[in-house]
Design an enzyme around this catalytic site. Structure first.
Site, short mmCIF file in Angstrom:
data_model
loop_
_atom_site.label_atom_id
_atom_site.label_comp_id
_atom_site.label_asym_id
_atom_site.label_seq_id
_atom_site.Cartn_x
_atom_site.Cartn_y
_atom_site.Cartn_z
N ASP A 139 13.11 -2.29 14.62
CA ASP A 139 14.12 -1.51 14.17
C ASP A 139 13.62 0.08 14.01
OD1 ASP A 139 16.39 -0.47 12.88
OD2 ASP A 139 16.03 -1.46 10.82
N GLU A 162 0.78 -1.14 -0.23
CA GLU A 162 0.08 -0.05 0.03
C GLU A 162 0.91 1.27 -0.03
OE1 GLU A 162 -3.20 1.65 3.64
OE2 GLU A 162 -2.01 -0.39 3.77
#
Ligand code: ADP
Length: 300
Positions: free
Chosen positions: A209, A99
């Site tokens: 992360d 997306e």
């Protein structure tokens, strides 16, 4: 929606959007460390985000897909939907379609909301993300932290997981930078890690992360998190990383802790959690990170 697996980019696009839609144009998107990224425009004017790499590196995208899907399943925070994955031999690439997040102005309470939603992610039910063996910490498969392999073998204990699957592999990779004294400090730290770290009250699914480059403002004006190295662990490890490269504003942490309180001892523990990322930077980008690694090792 189940992700599409395809043998070419064109095949992926028609399987996701229907035969009549084609890729009509592409514009590079900069800012990533590892992959090439593009905003693809389809024949109806809509956009899709594509990351690509060499065919040999397809495993990066499999790992990213699993992380995105796990994070999305919690429903706690914006995470782009992975739509298609595959190899295009004609173009000599592996790719991941997802997306496209059209940027919008940030909501005035962007950081407060981001803090709350990250805390909700950390409090979300995450049993079963570890493995079928039902050990709480780890993930269903290994993945990557940047370009380094990240071991996710499930463990009963968080401290053991962090020692065996996080610090130890990075310390072994970094041996070439270490003199005998530094090596000795690493061994001592691993040996006594349980006197510094604690088991969390509950396991949390982590982005893994989360530095500022891996959060963007999406079309709803809220923070969306990207490019995960997901696993189940202690939420403090995630907070520590948000502070490592610049940090997020104080209001983010204040609203985070309204939903998921941050305990006092975190200030000391965060050094260990960031040691993992600093070792990884040392291994990926070289000796300029050695000083930061040694500073933490010397502290303990
Ligand atoms: P890499 O894996 O190479 O580190 P990133 O995931 O960081 O790549 O993405 C590269 C760039 O694309 C970044 O600037 C990021 O903000 C942007 N980006 C990532 N995912 C999307 C998305 N779904 N929609 C729009 N932009 C994105």
């Amino acid at each position: 929606m189940e992700i599409v697996r395809a043998n070419s980019l064109a095949e992926a696009v028609s399987a996701i959007y229907g035969e009549q839609k084609k890729v009509a144009g592409r514009r590079p998107v900069y800012g990533g460390d590892i992959n090439e990224a593009y905003r693809l425009t389809l024949s109806d004017g809509s956009a899709v985000f594509m990351k690509c790499n060499s065919i040999a590196n397809q495993s990066f995208f499999e790992a990213e897909r699993k992380g995105l899907e796990a994070l999305r399943r919690t429903g706690a925070i914006g995470v782009p939907a992975p739509l298609g994955i595959g190899i295009d031999r004609g173009q000599g690439i592996s790719f991941l379609l997802m997306e496209y997040l059209e940027a919008a102005p940030k909501n005035t309470d962007y950081w407060e909301q981001f803090g709350r939603e990250l805390a909700m992610l950390h409090r979300a039910q995450c049993a079963g993300f570890g493995e079928e063996k039902k050990l709480p910490f780890g993930f269903s498969s290994d993945n990557y932290i940047g370009a380094s392999p990240q071991v996710n073998t499930p463990r009963e204990s968080w401290v053991c997981f962090f020692r065996d699957c996080r610090l130890r592999p990075q310390m072994e990779m970094a041996r070439r930078y270490f003199d005998a004294g530094t090596q000795e400090k690493c061994s001592k730290l691993l040996e006594h890690l349980d006197s510094w770290l604690e088991e969390p009250a509950f396991p949390s699914l982590l982005h893994g992360d989360l530095w500022s480059g891996n959060a963007v403002c999406g079309p709803d004006g809220k923070a969306w998190i990207l490019d995960p190295a997901a696993y189940v662990g202690h939420f403090e490890a995630e907070l520590a990383m948000t502070e490592l490269f610049g940090g997020f504003p104080p209001v983010f942490y204040a609203s985070y802790s309204e939903v998921n309180p941050i305990e006092k001892g975190y200030r000391d523990r965060k050094e260990f959690y960031n040691l993992y990322h600093l070792l990884n930077h040392l291994n990926l980008f070289g000796g300029s990170y050695l000083g930061s690694v040694q500073r933490i090792l010397n502290k303990f």
